[in-house]
Every structure is written in C-alpha cells, then in structure tokens.
Design an enzyme around this catalytic site. Structure first.
Site, short mmCIF file in Angstrom:
data_model
loop_
_atom_site.label_atom_id
_atom_site.label_comp_id
_atom_site.label_asym_id
_atom_site.label_seq_id
_atom_site.Cartn_x
_atom_site.Cartn_y
_atom_site.Cartn_z
N GLY A 190 2.57 2.28 10.70
CA GLY A 190 3.41 3.32 10.62
C GLY A 190 4.21 3.83 11.87
N GLU A 192 -6.84 4.65 7.92
CA GLU A 192 -6.76 5.81 7.66
C GLU A 192 -8.26 6.42 6.64
OE1 GLU A 192 -2.92 5.50 5.74
OE2 GLU A 192 -2.01 5.13 7.46
N SER A 199 3.57 -2.17 10.58
CA SER A 199 5.11 -2.07 10.80
C SER A 199 5.59 -3.63 10.36
CB SER A 199 5.44 -1.48 11.91
OG SER A 199 4.85 -0.31 12.38
N GLU A 208 -5.39 -5.23 10.74
CA GLU A 208 -4.29 -4.11 10.99
C GLU A 208 -4.63 -3.28 12.27
OE1 GLU A 208 -2.46 -2.96 6.85
OE2 GLU A 208 -4.13 -1.69 7.39
N HIS A 233 -9.25 0.91 4.96
CA HIS A 233 -8.22 1.20 5.40
C HIS A 233 -8.32 2.10 6.73
CE1 HIS A 233 -4.05 2.48 6.58
NE2 HIS A 233 -3.74 1.47 5.94
N ASN A 293 0.81 -1.12 0.09
CA ASN A 293 0.09 -0.10 0.14
C ASN A 293 1.06 1.29 -0.06
OD1 ASN A 293 -1.74 1.91 0.57
ND2 ASN A 293 -2.28 1.46 2.70
N LYS A 302 0.26 4.42 -0.22
CA LYS A 302 -0.44 5.50 0.29
C LYS A 302 0.07 6.76 -0.80
CE LYS A 302 -0.17 3.21 4.55
NZ LYS A 302 -0.08 3.27 6.10
P1 PGA Z 1 3.05 0.31 7.69
O1 PGA Z 1 1.39 0.45 7.10
O2 PGA Z 1 3.56 -0.92 7.07
O3 PGA Z 1 3.62 1.35 7.14
O4 PGA Z 1 2.74 0.22 9.14
C1 PGA Z 1 0.53 -0.64 7.03
C2 PGA Z 1 -0.75 -0.31 6.24
O5 PGA Z 1 -1.08 0.99 6.75
O6 PGA Z 1 -1.20 -1.01 5.47
#
Ligand code: PGA
Length: 250
Positions: free
Chosen positions: A173, A97, A212, A167, A95, A9, A11
């Site tokens: 992140g 976010e 992460s 997640e 997601h 992803n 982003k």
């Molecule tokens: P990350 O994000 O690997 O940077 O923690 C995962 C995601 O948001 O799908």
C-alpha cells in the site's frame, strides 16, 4: 510448470453496488486471461454476493481471514466450515495487517492455516519483513521463522496444497514495490527453505509476490523464475488494473 496465480485482496473495501460493478468488470475481461488462476477475496459480508456473481466464471472465491476455532462462543469470529459453506476455496492467513494490527502471532497464523486445510480450503500464507527488519539484514530470518511455524505445526506436506505469498510489509500500500530482483531473491530463499525438506513440494508450491503490484510492474515481477503470480491489494479494486495484472501472467 506452476500455474500462475493472481489473487485480489479487497481488504475492508466495497459496497454491494461497487462490488457488483467490480466483478462485472473483471468477468468482462476474463477471456484475455489465458493462464492465471484468478481469485477474489472480499470481506466476509460480501462473500455470498460474490459467490453468486462469480459462479458462472473461472474466478474463484477466497476469504481474507478465519478463526482458528470451529464454532461456538467466539463473538465476531468466522469459522472455516462457514467459509466453505459459502463456496470459499481459498483463505488468506497471516496477512501483515492481521499480524501487525491484530497481533496475530506465528503460532496463531499456523493454527489458522491448519484449520483452513482441514476444512478443505487452500490457505494463502503471507510472510514478509518490516522495513527495519530488511534494513538490519534480517529479511531471511523473519521469513524463515514465519514459514517454519507452519511447517512445525502442519508438516512440510501441508505446503503441497497451499500457496505462499511473500509480501514485504514496506511495499504494501505504499507504492514502493520491491524490485523484481529483490523479490526474486526472497522467493528463491523460500523455495530453497522448502526444498531442504522436500524438493517435490518446493517445485510445486506457488509463491506469489505482494506489495504495490500494478498493471505496469506485474509483467517484470512475474517474469522472475520463482515468482508465480501476485497477491494484489489496491490495484485489485479496479477492473482494468486487476485484469492487466492477470494477463501479465499469460
Ligand atoms: P497492495 O496490497 O497491493 O495495495 O500493496 C497488497 C496486499 O496487502 O496484499
């Protein structure tokens, strides 16, 4: 036996030049990826570019979001048929976010899941709890609610051609990965919840872990019984890290 699955992803990151280099780097290492289905999800404006770049490879294309509407007066939105037109086989829905920053409700996420399927794409449905929800012992309640919203709208059979990504929001992140045991516990819960309605689909549905994941922790996470791969954010922007994760699924 479920095929391992690793999706990047990206982003809201990248430029034409950086994306060209990223895809070239991933393609160069794909020979070592024996088992995993590899998917990359650029932001909308780069879908066409990436579609062209991955066309001669085993890498599949996904989008990060879609509209619940088909077409019409919805300024700034992108519909499922458009994604299909650009060769997207997958689309991330729900997601954290999108849920947290853009206020997407369980109902809206379920509607997006439905239109993605209707257009012939495989939705990657994200579920996961906030830190305060975990700390107050509500992880299962939250994940069940997010999953049940989709099952209520689309039926259990819809999960036969979908991917689920667990997640934990506190791990996204932040560099704080859920331990393999913590993740496995929730993955097993999700699979059991699906199994309450269909054992066959529960056996079949791929459940990814996201939050992460990196080249160093992927192998241990993917070795857990109910973790079928990963949804990767930050580490998906670096070819070596992403490939290390893809090969960890070998
Ligand atoms: P990350 O994000 O690997 O940077 O923690 C995962 C995601 O948001 O799908």
């Amino acid at each position: 036996m479920r095929q391992p699955f690793v999706a990047g992803n990206w982003k809201m990151n990248g430029t034409k030049a950086s994306i060209e280099a990223l895809v070239a780097g991933i393609k160069a290492g794909m020979g070592a990826v024996e088992k995993a289905q590899v998917v990359v999800c650029p932001t909308f404006v780069y879908l066409d570019q990436v579609a062209g770049l991955v066309a001669d490879s085993a890498i599949a294309l996904g989008a990060q979001n879609l509209s619940k509407e088909q077409s019409g007066a919805y300024t700034g939105e992108v519909g499922a048929e458009m994604l299909n037109d650009f060769g997207c086989q997958y689309v991330i829905v729900g997601h954290s976010e999108r849920r947290a920053i853009y206020g997407e409700s369980d109902k809206l996420v379920a509607e997006k899941f439905a239109v993605a399927r209707k257009a012939g794409m495989t939705p990657i449905l994200c579920v996961g709890e906030l830190l305060e929800e975990r700390e107050s012992g509500r992880t299962e309640e939250v994940v069940a609610r997010q999953l049940d919203a989709v099952i209520a709208l689309e039926g259990i059979d819809s999960l036969a051609d979908a991917v689920i990504a667990y997640e934990p929001v506190w791990a996204i992140g932040t560099g704080k990965t859920a331990s393999p045991e913590q993740a496995q516990e929730v993955h097993a819960f999700i699979r059991a919840r699906v199994a309450e309605q269909s054992g066959t689909i529960a056996e079949k549905v791929q459940i990814l872990y996201g939050g992460s994941v990196n080249g160093g922790n992927a192998k241990e996470l993917f070795s857990m019984a109910d973790i079928d791969g990963g949804l990767i954010g930050g580490a998906a922007l670096k070819p070596d890290d992403f490939l290390a994760i893809c090969t960890a699924a070998n």
